[in-house]
Design an enzyme around this catalytic site. Structure first.
Site, PDB file in Angstrom:
ATOM      1  N   CYS A  70       0.842  -1.203   0.000  1.00 14.96           N
ATOM      2  CA  CYS A  70       0.000   0.000   0.000  1.00 14.96           C
ATOM      3  C   CYS A  70       0.879   1.256   0.000  1.00 14.96           C
ATOM      4  O   CYS A  70       1.568   1.532  -0.978  1.00 14.96           O
ATOM      5  CB  CYS A  70      -0.964  -0.040   1.171  1.00 14.96           C
ATOM      6  SG  CYS A  70      -2.417   1.024   0.938  1.00 14.96           S
TER       7      CYS A  70
ATOM      8  N   HIS B  60      -3.609  -5.820   1.265  1.00 13.41           N
ATOM      9  CA  HIS B  60      -3.306  -6.110   2.659  1.00 13.41           C
ATOM     10  C   HIS B  60      -3.821  -7.503   3.025  1.00 13.41           C
ATOM     11  O   HIS B  60      -4.781  -7.994   2.444  1.00 13.41           O
ATOM     12  CB  HIS B  60      -4.015  -5.105   3.585  1.00 13.41           C
ATOM     13  CG  HIS B  60      -3.445  -3.731   3.550  1.00 13.41           C
ATOM     14  ND1 HIS B  60      -2.240  -3.405   4.115  1.00 13.41           N
ATOM     15  CD2 HIS B  60      -3.942  -2.578   3.019  1.00 13.41           C
ATOM     16  CE1 HIS B  60      -2.016  -2.108   3.951  1.00 13.41           C
ATOM     17  NE2 HIS B  60      -3.027  -1.586   3.282  1.00 13.41           N
TER      18      HIS B  60
END
Length: 482
Positions: free
Chosen positions: A330, A427
């Site tokens: 991310c 994630h």
């Protein structure tokens, strides 16, 4: 009939989140339908829910302990700090505004309505709601407009159990002092107290329990000994991030100032063959690391500047020269590229900043946030991965042609030509046992652990721990109808 009880702390980080998770599992095992609830949370470690929003990671764990899917009603107000004085405010799972502390105080009456709406909706789905407070009700300077502790308890008619942390010392003063400073009407909402994190023989504190009960008039629900396996459960608070020493494979994680969604570290920390080393600002990245993992960030551009200020960019270049591997997730993925453009000034002044230049990609920040539970496939091994996306920005460039994940038929992520630098937006991928085993195999480490089984077994052990040391029957008797 739905009943509710609220767990508040005599201070921050007394273990409320873990107690609620353990009580939720214990009461679920007793045959009750349980739902967790936290009116207001502050955390950059968020979870994506099936109804398309985000809540605090602790409430997602508590939902799991209750045997139900996480829902935005379980944490209707989530504050995600973006600076020392301001935070993004998430209401019922969606972005509401970015507010400074003073402006947030003015918004609380409006937010209380949303909190109570979510609580009432949730109460139609369960036999028991276990509510978690935030911080401490003793912060009476924050009482006006409070929605997190006594303000909520009063508005919803929910009785309170006050928890003290004996590991910090001064627990008698924590409990007795809280009663002393509270307005009488708030103190009357507290029906019992409990002591958490005791090390040694709990009977040694019998005189302390009597002293607290005599001074407050509140009964004790027990002394809960230190739960040694707490580290096996996903942590929410950045204060709980700690190095875990295991095996020879070393994963170095620079501790970013606005680190977010660091649950990616939990499965790695649980691996017997892996050591996860959290690198504090001012400390160099270790020269013997096998992998440097750059985690998510709530403020990517600011954290990138701090990364350079710490000299970690120089350490990272040396790590690669030694043949090491790098993974950015991310915000960490965005940092690895050639440039981060922020034309609308989402993270500060409009403009662009150079990235670390380790991946030939460019990120453009966009105001639309992507929130999604995601099913993916690891291209090299074919392993299925269940994860989530929660980010601003879009990343494109030549190295995306070497995407190493596939999400719903589309490529995801990027890799350098030699494959030693990788990044992605997904994630939670290390929670997949098959993927984690394949990834660690590339680092020369064998993985045989089943992460989900480990979490479930630990929740069961926590429930048994609380059934042994806490008067759960009395707690249930104190819960009131809502």
């Amino acid at each position: 009939m739905t009943r509710a009880i609220m767990i508040q702390g005599a201070g921050s980080n007394v273990g409320k989140s873990m107690l609620v998770a353990g009580l939720a599992r214990a009461c679920t095992l007793r045959g009750l339908s349980v739902a967790p609830f936290k009116p207001q949370n502050m955390s950059n470690n968020a979870a994506v829910t099936q109804d398309g929003g985000e809540i605090g990671r602790a409430q997602a764990l508590q939902a799991r302990a209750s045997g139900r899917a996480a829902h935005t009603d379980m944490n209707p107000v989530l504050l995600k700090p973006e600076s020392e004085t301001g935070a993004q405010v998430i209401v019922q799972g969606q972005r509401f505004a970015t507010l400074r502390a003073r402006d947030y105080a003015k918004a609380k009456p409006q937010l209380l309505s949303a909190v109570l709406e979510s609580f009432r909706r949730l109460s139609t789905t369960a036999d028991l709601i276990i509510v978690e407070g935030a911080g401490s009700p003793a912060e009476i300077n924050l009482r006006a407009g409070d929605i997190a502790n006594m303000g909520f308890a009063e508005a919803a008619g929910v009785p309170v159990v006050l928890v003290g942390d004996i590991d910090r010392g001064g627990v008698i003063a924590q409990i007795v002092g809280t009663q002393a400073v509270l307005p009488h009407s708030d103190a009357a909402l507290i029906r019992a107290f409990a002591i958490n994190k005791f090390r040694g023989d709990p009977s040694l504190f019998d005189d302390g329990l009597r002293a607290i009960a005599e001074r407050t008039g509140w009964p004790s629900l027990g002394v809960v000994p230190w739960f040694a396996d707490a580290w096996r459960l996903p942590a929410e608070d950045v204060m709980d991030i700690a190095s875990k020493h295991g095996g020879a494979c070393k994963v170095a994680v620079p501790r970013l100032g606005r680190i977010a969604n660091f649950d990616d570290l939990d499965p790695l920390s649980a691996e017997p063959g892996v050591s996860v080393e959290i690198i504090a600002p001012g400390q160099p990245l270790p020269g013997d690391a096998n992998l440097v993992l750059i985690p998510g960030s709530k403020s990517t551009i600011a954290d990138l500047a701090a990364f350079r200020a710490n000299g970690w960019d120089i350490d990272l270049a040396a790590h690669l020269r030694r043949g090491g591997h790098v993974l950015g997730i991310c915000g960490g993925y965005q940092m690895l590229g050639r440039e981060i453009a922020d034309p609308e000034g989402i993270e500060g002044a409009p403009g662009s900043v150079p990235g670390l230049g380790l991946l030939d990609v460019t990120t453009v920040m966009r105001p639309e946030k992507r929130l999604a539970l995601t099913s993916a496939r690891h291209v090299a091994s074919g392993a299925a991965v269940e994860g989530y996306e929660i980010h601003l920005g879009e990343t494109h460039g030549p190295d995306c042609a070497r995407a190493w994940l596939e999400v719903d038929g589309r490529p995801e992520g990027a890799a350098s030509g030699d494959g030693r630098v990788r990044g992605c937006y997904l994630h939670g991928l290390f929670a997949s046992d098959a993927f984690r085993a394949a990834y660690l195999a590339d680092l020369g480490t064998v993985s045989e652990m089943r992460f989900d089984d480990s979490v479930e077994n630990t929740l069961d052990a926590l429930a048994a721990h609380l059934e042994t040391h806490m008067d759960v029957d009395q707690l249930l008797a104190l819960a009131s109808e809502v």
